[in-house]
Design an enzyme around this catalytic site. Structure first.
Site, PDB file in Angstrom:
ATOM      1  N   ASP A  43       0.846  -1.198   0.000  1.00 51.72           N
ATOM      2  CA  ASP A  43       0.000   0.000   0.000  1.00 51.72           C
ATOM      3  C   ASP A  43       0.885   1.253   0.000  1.00 51.72           C
ATOM      4  OD1 ASP A  43      -2.897   1.098   0.617  1.00 51.72           O
ATOM      5  OD2 ASP A  43      -1.474   2.252   1.831  1.00 51.72           O
ATOM      6  N   TYR A  48       3.316  10.093   0.682  1.00 51.94           N
ATOM      7  CA  TYR A  48       4.267   9.476   1.614  1.00 51.94           C
ATOM      8  C   TYR A  48       5.712   9.849   1.256  1.00 51.94           C
ATOM      9  CZ  TYR A  48       0.208   6.550   2.895  1.00 51.94           C
ATOM     10  OH  TYR A  48      -1.033   6.097   3.273  1.00 51.94           O
TER      11      TYR A  48
END
Ligand code: A2P
Length: 316
Positions: A43, A48
């Site tokens: 994931d 991020y």
């Protein structure tokens, strides 16, 4: 590994590796270790800030014949500053380039919150765009385009309420396959889970271990520590396993997908092995009593003064 069938007939492994908070310098080896141990689901998300390194880990693993591309389920998420319809496909293409992939298995709208295109993370209301200016449905049409262009196999949402999903189902052309939300014994999401299951939408549980490695800026000082909960500890002792493993298997037994994050080879393996545990009805009953509707990731960082977003509006 158990999997769930999505509403379009495709499948998703119920267990995967989370990469939020996995730092550059750590995440490539985490991805490689996970795939070696047998993980079949990673994931990711553009925000991020580590997709390039995740991509290196994937590419090296494919080249080393650890696993084939078609046997790994890879998710990413559209960041909040790419909500205008025409920005969605270009944002996805950047993610594909970073991950060194030619398609994604699943692409999600990360949050029901929109930013100005030039703003990565707003410091005040001027960086936000209201949902009346860029409705979630407009973003969804952009998501549909990624499927129509053959770049993504499944699309879905994240951090969406029942009302917001309902709007997409009623007005979109493609039904969302997934809603990814925070979910663990302190935030069991019963109502949302029942809604999703009865509408054939899968639910992925993020922060299943309580995300203790969140930056201090989004952490409460007195927050409860899920991994140290006494009830979970007792159940862990009963099976001679760790509390993290109980939390992971609990999520699987409830029929959700679960994506614990780790960058430690040992814990990556430990988390994978949680799938071998079987919890009984009494364990599930005891864990049920722990719900306190507690969000570790409460969205307040988007509810900036003088903006159209409040914590309540984000979750309703
Ligand atoms: P690390 O990456 O050093 O293993 P969440 O998935 O809820 O976001 O939680 C991630 C946090 O939990 C990270 O701090 C991660 O640290 C830690 N963690 C992951 N697996 C375990 C485990 N099996 N036991 C204890 N802590 C864990």
């Amino acid at each position: 590994m158990k999997s769930l069938t999505l509403n379009n007939g495709n499948t998703i492994p119920q267990f995967g590796l989370g990469t939020w908070k996995s730092k550059p310098g750590e995440v490539k080896s985490a991805v490689k270790s996970a795939l070696k141990v047998g993980y079949k689901h990673i994931d990711c998300a553009a925000i991020y800030g580590n997709e390039k390194e995740v991509g290196e880990g994937l590419t090296e693993s494919f080249a080393e014949n650890v696993v084939k591309r078609e046997d790994v389920f890879i998710t990413s998420k559209l960041w909040n500053n790419r909500h205008y319809k025409n920005d969605v496909v270009p944002a996805l293409k950047q993610t594909l380039q970073d991950l060194q992939l030619d398609y994604l298995d699943l692409y999600l709208i990360h949050w029901p919150v929109a930013f100005k295109p030039e703003v990565n993370f707003p410091e005040d209301a001027s960086g936000l765009v209201s949902l009346s200016e860029v409705p979630l449905l407009e973003t969804w049409y952009g998501m549909e385009q990624t499927v129509n262009e053959g770049l993504v196999k499944n699309i879905g949402v994240s951090n969406f309420s029942i009302k917001k999903i309902q709007n997409i189902i009623s007005n979109g052309n493609i039904k969302p396959t997934m809603n990814q939300v925070e979910c663990h014994p302190y935030l069991q999401q019963d109502k949302l889970l029942t809604y999703c299951q009865s509408n054939d939408i899968a639910l992925t549980a993020y922060s299943p271990l309580g995300s203790k490695d969140r930056p201090d800026s989004i952490k409460q000082e007195d927050e409860p520590i899920l991994l140290e909960n006494e009830v979970i500890k007792k159940i862990a002792q009963k099976y001679q396993v760790t509390t993290a493993q109980i939390l992971i298997q609990w999520a699987i037994e409830r029929g959700t997908v679960v994506i614990p994050k780790s960058v430690s080879t040992e814990r990556i393996k430990q988390n994978f092995e949680a799938q071998n545990i079987s919890l009984d009805a009494e364990d599930m009953e005891q864990i049920k009593t722990l719900n306190r509707n507690y969000r570790y990731v409460d969205g307040s960082f988007f509810a900036l003064p003088n903006s159209s977003y409040t914590v309540e509006s984000i979750w309703s």
